[in-house]
Write a protein that holds these residues in place. Sequence first.
Motif, PDB file in Angstrom:
ATOM      1  N   PHE A   5       0.864  -1.178   0.000  1.00 48.07           N
ATOM      2  CA  PHE A   5       0.000   0.000   0.000  1.00 48.07           C
ATOM      3  C   PHE A   5       0.899   1.226   0.000  1.00 48.07           C
ATOM      4  CE2 PHE A   5      -2.399   3.490   1.831  1.00 48.07           C
ATOM      5  CZ  PHE A   5      -3.548   3.438   1.052  1.00 48.07           C
ATOM      6  N   HIS A   6       0.683   2.088  -0.994  1.00 44.75           N
ATOM      7  CA  HIS A   6       1.483   3.305  -1.136  1.00 44.75           C
ATOM      8  C   HIS A   6       0.647   4.480  -0.644  1.00 44.75           C
ATOM      9  CE1 HIS A   6       4.540   5.607  -3.852  1.00 44.75           C
ATOM     10  NE2 HIS A   6       4.289   6.247  -2.729  1.00 44.75           N
ATOM     11  N   GLY A   7       0.997   4.989   0.537  1.00 42.46           N
ATOM     12  CA  GLY A   7       0.204   6.033   1.163  1.00 42.46           C
ATOM     13  C   GLY A   7       0.127   7.317   0.368  1.00 42.46           C
ATOM     14  N   SER A   8       1.253   7.721  -0.249  1.00 43.24           N
ATOM     15  CA  SER A   8       1.251   8.959  -1.031  1.00 43.24           C
ATOM     16  C   SER A   8       0.316   8.862  -2.231  1.00 43.24           C
ATOM     17  CB  SER A   8       2.669   9.289  -1.504  1.00 43.24           C
ATOM     18  OG  SER A   8       3.507   9.572  -0.414  1.00 43.24           O
ATOM     19  N   HIS A   9       0.216   7.674  -2.800  1.00 41.89           N
ATOM     20  CA  HIS A   9      -0.661   7.463  -3.958  1.00 41.89           C
ATOM     21  C   HIS A   9      -2.055   6.981  -3.551  1.00 41.89           C
ATOM     22  CE1 HIS A   9       3.132   6.787  -6.672  1.00 41.89           C
ATOM     23  NE2 HIS A   9       3.027   8.023  -6.231  1.00 41.89           N
ATOM     24  N   ASN A  10      -2.194   6.626  -2.268  1.00 39.52           N
ATOM     25  CA  ASN A  10      -3.471   6.161  -1.718  1.00 39.52           C
ATOM     26  C   ASN A  10      -4.021   4.965  -2.493  1.00 39.52           C
ATOM     27  OD1 ASN A  10      -5.622   6.173   0.098  1.00 39.52           O
ATOM     28  ND2 ASN A  10      -6.872   7.508  -1.200  1.00 39.52           N
ATOM     29  N   LYS A  11      -3.161   3.991  -2.747  1.00 37.35           N
ATOM     30  CA  LYS A  11      -3.628   2.795  -3.461  1.00 37.35           C
ATOM     31  C   LYS A  11      -2.660   1.639  -3.257  1.00 37.35           C
ATOM     32  CE  LYS A  11      -1.442   3.812  -7.941  1.00 37.35           C
ATOM     33  NZ  LYS A  11      -1.686   3.989  -9.389  1.00 37.35           N
ATOM     34  N   ILE A  12      -3.164   0.447  -3.537  1.00 42.03           N
ATOM     35  CA  ILE A  12      -2.323  -0.746  -3.547  1.00 42.03           C
ATOM     36  C   ILE A  12      -1.576  -0.788  -4.878  1.00 42.03           C
ATOM     37  CG2 ILE A  12      -2.371  -3.274  -3.643  1.00 42.03           C
ATOM     38  CD1 ILE A  12      -4.744  -3.160  -1.701  1.00 42.03           C
ATOM     39  N   GLU A  13      -0.283  -1.102  -4.813  1.00 45.28           N
ATOM     40  CA  GLU A  13       0.537  -1.142  -6.027  1.00 45.28           C
ATOM     41  C   GLU A  13       1.193  -2.501  -6.180  1.00 45.28           C
ATOM     42  OE1 GLU A  13       3.246   2.145  -6.031  1.00 45.28           O
ATOM     43  OE2 GLU A  13       1.650   3.609  -6.413  1.00 45.28           O
ATOM     44  N   THR A  14       1.215  -2.983  -7.411  1.00 47.74           N
ATOM     45  CA  THR A  14       1.853  -4.257  -7.735  1.00 47.74           C
ATOM     46  C   THR A  14       2.840  -4.112  -8.896  1.00 47.74           C
ATOM     47  OG1 THR A  14       0.094  -4.850  -9.293  1.00 47.74           O
ATOM     48  CG2 THR A  14      -0.178  -5.555  -7.000  1.00 47.74           C
ATOM     49  N   GLY A  15       2.919  -2.904  -9.453  1.00 49.10           N
ATOM     50  CA  GLY A  15       3.758  -2.726 -10.636  1.00 49.10           C
ATOM     51  C   GLY A  15       4.945  -1.811 -10.437  1.00 49.10           C
ATOM     52  N   SER A  16       5.168  -1.320  -9.215  1.00 48.75           N
ATOM     53  CA  SER A  16       6.322  -0.461  -8.933  1.00 48.75           C
ATOM     54  C   SER A  16       7.453  -1.304  -8.355  1.00 48.75           C
ATOM     55  CB  SER A  16       5.945   0.630  -7.928  1.00 48.75           C
ATOM     56  OG  SER A  16       4.943   1.463  -8.461  1.00 48.75           O
ATOM     57  N   PRO A  17       8.653  -1.205  -8.914  1.00 49.17           N
ATOM     58  CA  PRO A  17       9.740  -2.047  -8.418  1.00 49.17           C
ATOM     59  C   PRO A  17      10.349  -1.528  -7.118  1.00 49.17           C
ATOM     60  CG  PRO A  17      10.566  -0.599 -10.124  1.00 49.17           C
ATOM     61  CD  PRO A  17       9.075  -0.354 -10.048  1.00 49.17           C
ATOM     62  N   VAL A  18      10.863  -2.439  -6.326  1.00 47.23           N
ATOM     63  CA  VAL A  18      11.712  -2.062  -5.197  1.00 47.23           C
ATOM     64  C   VAL A  18      12.950  -1.388  -5.777  1.00 47.23           C
ATOM     65  CG1 VAL A  18      13.146  -2.927  -3.315  1.00 47.23           C
ATOM     66  CG2 VAL A  18      10.893  -3.953  -3.754  1.00 47.23           C
ATOM     67  N   ARG A  19      13.273  -0.200  -5.297  1.00 47.32           N
ATOM     68  CA  ARG A  19      14.438   0.532  -5.817  1.00 47.32           C
ATOM     69  C   ARG A  19      15.725   0.152  -5.084  1.00 47.32           C
ATOM     70  NH1 ARG A  19      13.811   1.885 -10.853  1.00 47.32           N
ATOM     71  NH2 ARG A  19      11.720   2.724 -11.195  1.00 47.32           N
ATOM     72  N   THR A  20      15.630  -0.060  -3.785  1.00 45.84           N
ATOM     73  CA  THR A  20      16.795  -0.483  -3.009  1.00 45.84           C
ATOM     74  C   THR A  20      16.294  -1.225  -1.780  1.00 45.84           C
ATOM     75  OG1 THR A  20      18.846   0.259  -1.913  1.00 45.84           O
ATOM     76  CG2 THR A  20      16.934   1.706  -1.743  1.00 45.84           C
ATOM     77  N   PHE A  21      17.116  -2.115  -1.236  1.00 42.63           N
ATOM     78  CA  PHE A  21      16.714  -2.852  -0.043  1.00 42.63           C
ATOM     79  C   PHE A  21      17.926  -3.176   0.813  1.00 42.63           C
ATOM     80  CE2 PHE A  21      17.138  -6.279  -3.304  1.00 42.63           C
ATOM     81  CZ  PHE A  21      18.121  -7.067  -2.703  1.00 42.63           C
TER      82      PHE A  21
END
Length: 361
Positions: free
Chosen positions: A209-225
């Motif tokens: 869940f991406h709070g800034s976008h106010n939606k569940i996301e499945t298509g944005s990649p992890v940028r760093t971990f």
Amino acid sequence: MLPRKFLVFAALTCALLLAGSARTGQTDSLKKGTPEIKSAGPLAFGPDGILFVGDPQAATIFAIDTADRNAAGEGRPKVKEIDGEIASKLGIEAKQLQIVDAAVNPLSGNTYLSVARGKGPDAKAVLLRVDRAGKISEFALKDVKFASATLPNAPGEKEKQRVDAITHLGFADGKVYVAGLSNEEFASKLRAIPFPFTEVDKGTSVEIFHGSHNKIETGSPVRTFATCDINGEAHLLCAYTCTPLVKIPIKQLEPGKKVKGTTVAELGNHNRPLDMVVYEKGGKEFILMANSDRGVMKIPTAGIDKAEAITEKVTDKAGLKYETIEALKGVVHLCRFDKDHALLVIRTEGNNYNLETIELP
């Protein structure tokens, strides 16, 4: 319960590789040849001086034996305008050069740089080594021992998402962890690839869940971990553009399954995370994260086990708190140098790049 040193990639790698002295024999799985690396991508070190290189255009992970297993002194590198020095060695202008990633070999203390010679998808990939004294040399790929693992479901070569087929790499507990995008409907993937390489599965789909976008996301990649021990359990801490911070238990990364990460912080929108490490100082644990537009953040992990999941719209920031390290400006790459220091690539006001090491704040 897993030891903490397992759970911080850089610290773990140090421990693994210092113990690597025991010679795991994993280089025996590699065969001599010349890896055809199409594009410069993320780097990570594994055991016995093996360097993992991500090649997004080829959607392939290469494991390369650097044969760099002996301590190379006690110094820490500092190179002013390193982009100019590299460009001069490669016979190009500095503006044609892109430093894509950096990783430090815990066995030797030498720094390896993934560099693109040119711009765009056709830019030639080059690996460079910087010793503790700051001397730069090209790491030749001819007749090295290597192995490769190709991702089976990457975006097509001509699709714009191809550049994000591999966004970040890490190594822990005998596995290469890979973040990036696939060609599937739920595109965001995390993969745990056993090493030595045998076969590569389809990976685990990741939902947040991406709070800034106010939606569940499945298509944005992890940028760093990075990894973190939360109540004795190994987790990935994943940062996304705009900038949610998400925790995911490593044990949930099952092939072909879908995992829902827990968003524990929204660190501010209009921003892209670049690199992060987890470290201890003064008996406390912190995340140090470099970002494109919000400087370098120092985030305490205390309370991360009890942090409530963010599930509603966030206008700017929420969840775990952070402080901005004002002294660190223009950091574009950040990785662990040793237990107490970080290695940085810094863009100057004159748009040059310096390589520096600092004490972890």
